[in-house]
Design an enzyme around this catalytic site. Structure first.
Site, PDB file in Angstrom:
ATOM      1  N   ASP A 182       0.905  -1.044   0.203  1.00  0.00           N
ATOM      2  CA  ASP A 182      -0.113  -0.047   0.102  1.00  0.00           C
ATOM      3  C   ASP A 182       0.378   1.205   0.466  1.00  0.00           C
ATOM      4  O   ASP A 182       0.551   1.902  -0.701  1.00  0.00           O
ATOM      5  CB  ASP A 182      -1.164  -0.178   1.069  1.00  0.00           C
ATOM      6  CG  ASP A 182      -0.807  -0.860   2.019  1.00  0.00           C
ATOM      7  OD1 ASP A 182       0.725  -1.405   2.322  1.00  0.00           O
ATOM      8  OD2 ASP A 182      -1.090  -0.882   3.588  1.00  0.00           O
ATOM      9  N   ASP A 187       1.404  -7.052 -10.847  1.00  0.00           N
ATOM     10  CA  ASP A 187       0.393  -7.078 -11.735  1.00  0.00           C
ATOM     11  C   ASP A 187       0.086  -5.591 -11.920  1.00  0.00           C
ATOM     12  O   ASP A 187      -0.387  -4.121 -12.845  1.00  0.00           O
ATOM     13  CB  ASP A 187      -1.366  -8.297 -12.012  1.00  0.00           C
ATOM     14  CG  ASP A 187      -1.533  -7.587 -13.168  1.00  0.00           C
ATOM     15  OD1 ASP A 187      -1.202  -6.707 -13.922  1.00  0.00           O
ATOM     16  OD2 ASP A 187      -2.919  -8.497 -13.222  1.00  0.00           O
ATOM     17  N   ASP A 211       0.825  -1.624 -13.834  1.00  0.00           N
ATOM     18  CA  ASP A 211      -0.009  -0.596 -14.210  1.00  0.00           C
ATOM     19  C   ASP A 211      -0.032   1.130 -13.907  1.00  0.00           C
ATOM     20  O   ASP A 211      -0.128   1.691 -14.902  1.00  0.00           O
ATOM     21  CB  ASP A 211      -1.213  -1.436 -14.230  1.00  0.00           C
ATOM     22  CG  ASP A 211      -1.373  -2.662 -15.410  1.00  0.00           C
ATOM     23  OD1 ASP A 211      -0.689  -2.738 -16.396  1.00  0.00           O
ATOM     24  OD2 ASP A 211      -3.352  -2.512 -15.958  1.00  0.00           O
TER      25      ASP A 211
END
Ligand code: NAD
Length: 342
Positions: A212, A236, A240
């Site tokens: 986080d 993943d 992005d």
């Protein structure tokens, strides 16, 4: 001797950007190509997203270049229907590609195309090293009418080999990203990373971030990162997020590697972009830059890889912009602009 590259154009804009890339590869070397089906195109032709002959050809190649798979035509919530993404997961597993490398380096000419302020992203040059064949995406799955389960498991060997890839890729440091305050699998992951570090790479600076916090720091101070080492699912998402630093997903290449000496798979980070497929306006640069990674990591042709990357830089400096970058260059014009700089 001509090197054998298997092409997997796939769906949507995949065939358009792969065709652009072979033109660029042909300008720097002598390659033979073999084209095979994957994804939705393979489902239509054979009923399965990854035909056996595709996987066999890929295992046999010197390197594999993939476009993208998927599209609304094959979207379904029915778990029994074949899905294009099964082709991607299947080929990663079948070629034993356990390491995914996504370099993020905003090009000078595009600094103002990023949604982040120029001074925030200047100097960013990082690589997300994502574990690709373990964890939640490959764990046991269960489904009843009222519950669902995805198991998130890693073995020591799986963590050790991805950690080694990250430490070898480091120029300044490795930042390990996990969720060890909550997840048992993350506590194990961190323990194994620390162990590999102490035994084999004690000279490489290593720090740790919870996922986080890492997702905030990536926006707050991207240039602080060098190599980000993380698991399949966190990787993943973070890669992005990192993609947006460059301003367009149409710019980001990736390399998926297995054990040394085995063929790697090279592909753009973006998907099949069904909204612009067939219009001739897809940005081919992510795939062309994936071609550069193929030359460097797949075939050991570093000089050729450097030549392609700097041709892309120069084409952008001279004003090349596809629509996703705010311009109006077509895929063909973008490809020509790169070829002219080679
Ligand atoms: P996407 O990356 O295909 O598209 C997201 C947005 O970015 C779209 O507006 C698209 O037009 C734009 N875009 C993407 N690549 C571009 C390029 N090269 N040039 C210009 N614009 C570009 O993601 P999505 O819309 O979430 O997914 C579309 C399909 O692709 C889905 O079926 C998805 O499953 C699949 N997908 C495949 C891969 C892959 O093959 N590796 C990765 C992600 C998504």
């Amino acid at each position: 001797m001509s090197r054998r590259i298997v092409l997997l154009p796939g769906d949507g804009i995949g065939p358009e950007v792969v065709a652009a890339t072979t033109k660029v590869l042909d300008a720097v070397g002598d390659f033979t190509y073999e084209e095979h089906l994957i994804g939705g195109a393979a489902i239509d032709a054979t009923g399965t997203a990854l035909p056996d002959e595709t996987l066999a050809a890929c295992r046999d190649a010197d390197a594999v270049l993939l476009g993208a798979v998927g599209g609304p035509k094959w979207d379904s919530t029915d778990p029994g229907r074949p899905r294009p993404e099964q082709g991607l997961l299947g080929i990663r597993k079948g070629m034993e590609l356990f390491a995914n490398l996504r370099p993020v380096r905003p090009l000078t000419a595009l600094l103002d195309a990023s949604p982040l302020k120029r001074e925030r992203i200047e100097g960013t040059d990082l690589v997300v090293v994502r574990e690709l064949t373990g964890g939640m995406y490959f764990g046991r799955k269960e489904r009843t009418a009222d519950s669902a389960l995805d198991e998130n498991a890693y073995t020591r060997a799986e963590v050790e080999r991805i950690a080694r890839v990250a430490f070898r890729a480091a120029r300044r440091k490795v930042t390990n990203v996990d969720k060890m305050n909550v997840l048992e699998v993350s506590r194990f992951w961190r323990e194994v990373v620390l162990d590999v570090h102490a035994r084999e790479f004690a000279d490489v600076p290593l720090d740790h971030l919870l996922v986080d916090n890492a997702s905030m720091q990536l926006i707050n101070a991207p240039s602080e990162f060098d190599v980000i080492l993380t698991d399949n699912m966190f990787g993943d998402i973070l890669s992005d997020e990192a993609a947006m630093i460059t301003g367009s997903i149409g710019m980001l290449p990736s390399a998926s590697l297995g054990e040394e000496g085995r063929p790697g798979l090279f592909e753009p980070v973006h998907g099949s972009a069904p909204d612009i497929a067939g219009k001739g306006i897809a940005n081919p640069l992510a795939t062309i830059l994936s071609g550069a990674l193929l030359l460097r990591h797949g075939l050991g042709l570093s000089d050729e890889a450097d030549a392609v990357e700097s041709a892309v830089d120069r084409a952008l400096e001279r004003g090349l912009r596809t629509p996703d970058l705010g311009g109006d260059a077509t895929t063909d014009q973008a490809t020509q602009a790169v070829l002219e700089q080679l």
